[in-house]
Design an enzyme around this catalytic site. Structure first.
Site, short mmCIF file in Angstrom:
data_model
loop_
_atom_site.label_atom_id
_atom_site.label_comp_id
_atom_site.label_asym_id
_atom_site.label_seq_id
_atom_site.Cartn_x
_atom_site.Cartn_y
_atom_site.Cartn_z
N HIS A 62 40.28 6.84 68.68
CA HIS A 62 39.24 5.96 69.24
C HIS A 62 38.10 5.77 68.23
O HIS A 62 37.67 4.64 67.97
CB HIS A 62 38.71 6.57 70.55
CG HIS A 62 37.45 5.95 71.05
ND1 HIS A 62 37.45 4.94 71.99
CD2 HIS A 62 36.15 6.16 70.73
CE1 HIS A 62 36.19 4.57 72.23
NE2 HIS A 62 35.39 5.30 71.48
N GLU A 63 37.62 6.88 67.66
CA GLU A 63 36.51 6.80 66.70
C GLU A 63 36.89 5.99 65.46
O GLU A 63 36.10 5.18 64.96
CB GLU A 63 36.07 8.21 66.27
CG GLU A 63 35.41 9.04 67.37
CD GLU A 63 34.17 8.40 67.95
OE1 GLU A 63 33.43 7.72 67.21
OE2 GLU A 63 33.93 8.55 69.16
N ASP A 117 39.24 1.97 72.51
CA ASP A 117 40.26 2.58 73.37
C ASP A 117 41.59 1.87 73.19
O ASP A 117 42.65 2.51 73.10
CB ASP A 117 39.84 2.49 74.85
CG ASP A 117 38.81 3.56 75.23
OD1 ASP A 117 38.54 4.44 74.40
OD2 ASP A 117 38.29 3.50 76.36
N GLU A 172 33.60 -0.21 72.92
CA GLU A 172 34.28 0.99 73.42
C GLU A 172 35.66 0.65 73.98
O GLU A 172 36.64 1.35 73.73
CB GLU A 172 33.44 1.69 74.49
CG GLU A 172 32.17 2.34 73.97
CD GLU A 172 32.42 3.38 72.89
OE1 GLU A 172 33.37 4.17 73.04
OE2 GLU A 172 31.68 3.39 71.90
N HIS A 228 36.72 2.26 65.85
CA HIS A 228 35.40 1.63 65.59
C HIS A 228 35.30 1.20 64.13
O HIS A 228 34.77 0.14 63.82
CB HIS A 228 34.27 2.62 65.92
CG HIS A 228 34.02 2.80 67.39
ND1 HIS A 228 33.78 1.75 68.23
CD2 HIS A 228 33.96 3.93 68.15
CE1 HIS A 228 33.58 2.21 69.46
NE2 HIS A 228 33.70 3.52 69.43
#
Length: 467
Positions: free
Chosen positions: A327-328, A411, A407, A331
């Site tokens: 997930h990070e 995901d 976000e 970004h």
């Protein structure tokens, strides 16, 4: 005629009084709006005493009740600290606290041999006194939050000695950065001529990039212990995942966050081809000090932190940690980090440009008690903090909406990496470990939540998870 009377009285007021009253009224309007939203959310905490049907599979009633009481305590604390802050700010403005502190700074710098012509020196004294005042008045609230609320709900890991040592260190480090940067910024504004706003913006851009670059290597280690993630399966899998999406990973660190709190986190930093990943030990089931029973006779080993036996393991399994990192890294891959930097710098440039337009308006200074002088630092404070406050509120809301969108996208990226099932279970675990309450008032959520509510994130992951 009666309705027209306030308008006529308002029109007769001098410009500086109208500015001052508008700033105060807007500040209270924002406070009352926030209080209204918090009241709606508190009502949710009070009335939702049973696990809703749709949450039955992911949350047990004991954790649900713990998180409800934790969030209720936090909300009540937030109400009183917010009220105090608003009243304090109002009293400072009404009683002329800003010009008083400016004059006091002038007296102090004068005694040190710097006359009124040394405006930058006086500005630095003012800044030091203002931040000291802020630190002292904020201390009781910080103590109560850490040693009453966080302690009561099992998150605080600090002793009183560690807390004060940390607070003093933070204050000193802040001054070491703030004072030189401010003095250079003021100097640039003074000598920059008609286009000073361009040079000021470029300077703040360089400073922010330098701080982001050096923060994790030189500033964060002053407060927390960073150790390289030991060789093993987790490190190998992180490196493989980073390579698969061309993330230029150079190092993976574990930070001893459990010294301070049992809340967990993960982040990455660095520019260009030099990226590092930082994992909080509280995120890792295998590394969290909170999962380890204290060794006999080892009570003197770390006097700064408390050892607390936990009934249940905290943190995520390796697969779940990888999903959180997926997930990070999403970004980064989707350009969210760059987009946020661009938005931030466009906003910064606009603010400096408007500051250049407004700085010559003497009525702005007069509104806050500066009739004879127009110090640059005070101008920055008045314009950025007070005059721009309506714009800042709108911008903040827009960024919150954008953040929620990012976000969901991150995901979805983790989902594409095949991590949907593990991210699903990791989000539930992290929500449980951090006592997040999964039910929220829709207006409160829309205004405040930079991350989508848990149920919405799980729903978006669910289809893939079940396949």
């Amino acid at each position: 005629a009666v309705m027209a009377l306030p308008g006529a009285l308002w029109a007769e007021l001098p410009a500086e009084r109208r500015i001052f009253c508008s700033v105060l009224l807007f500040s209270w309007a924002v406070y009352l709006w926030e209080a209204f939203l918090a009241h709606r959310q508190r009502r949710v905490y009070r009335t939702t005493t049973h696990v809703p049907r749709e949450l039955g599979q992911i949350m047990d009633s004991e954790t649900f009740e713990k998180s409800r009481l934790y969030q209720l305590d936090k909300s009540t604390f937030s109400f009183w600290s917010g009220l105090y802050s608003e009243v304090e700010g109002t009293m400072i403005l009404l009683c002329g606290g800003i010009p008083f502190l400016w004059n006091l700074s002038g007296q102090i710098s004068g005694r040190a041999g710097f006359g009124p012509e040394y405006e930058i020196v006086q500005s630095l004294v003012f800044l030091l006194l203002a931040t000291l005042f802020s630190a002292v008045t904020g201390l009781p609230w910080s103590l109560y939050n850490t040693f009453v609320i966080e302690e009561k709900h099992g998150f605080n890991q600090q002793t009183l000695g560690f807390f004060f040592k940390d607070a003093i260190k933070k204050f000193v480090v802040t001054q070491c950065i703030l004072l030189p940067v401010t003095s250079l910024l003021l100097y640039i504004i003074k000598i920059g001529g008609d286009y000073f706003f361009i040079y000021a913006w470029l300077f703040t851009l360089v400073v922010s990039l330098v701080l982001v670059t050096i923060y994790a290597d030189y500033i964060a280690p002053l407060f927390d212990k960073f150790i390289p993630l030991p060789e093993g399966e987790l490190k190998q899998e992180i490196e493989v995942m980073a390579k698969s999406i061309d993330f230029p990973l150079t190092k993976v660190y574990v930070v001893e966050g459990s010294k301070r709190s049992s809340h967990s986190n993960a982040y990455f930093y660095g520019f260009f081809k030099n990226k590092r990943i930082v994992l909080f030990d509280t995120l890792l089931e295998d590394y969290s000090a909170l999962n380890k029973e204290p060794a006999e006779g080892a009570d003197g080993e770390n006097e700064e932190t408390k050892s607390k036996a936990k009934n249940k393991k905290q943190g995520c399994k390796n697969e779940e940690v990888l999903a959180v990192l997926g997930h990070e890294l999403g970004h980064w891959k989707l350009g969210h980090t760059i987009k946020n930097i661009i938005i931030s710098q466009m906003n910064s440039f606009l603010c400096f440009f408007l500051f250049a337009v407004l700085i010559g308006r003497k009525e702005l200074f007069a509104a806050f008690g500066f009739y004879e002088t127009q110090p640059t630092l005070i101008g920055l404070m008045i314009i950025f903090q007070f005059i721009f406050s309506p714009y800042n509120e709108v911008l903040s809301f827009c960024l919150t909406v954008l953040s929620r969108r990012f976000e969901f996208q991150a995901d979805a990226f983790a989902k594409e990496l095949g991590k949907a099932k593990d991210l699903y279970s990791a989000l539930i675990k992290l929500n449980k470990d951090n006592l997040g309450f999964p039910v929220s008032d829709w207006i409160f959520s829309m205004w405040h939540y930079s991350h989508p509510p848990l149920l919405e994130r799980l729903q978006a992951l669910k289809d893939t998870k079940q396949e």
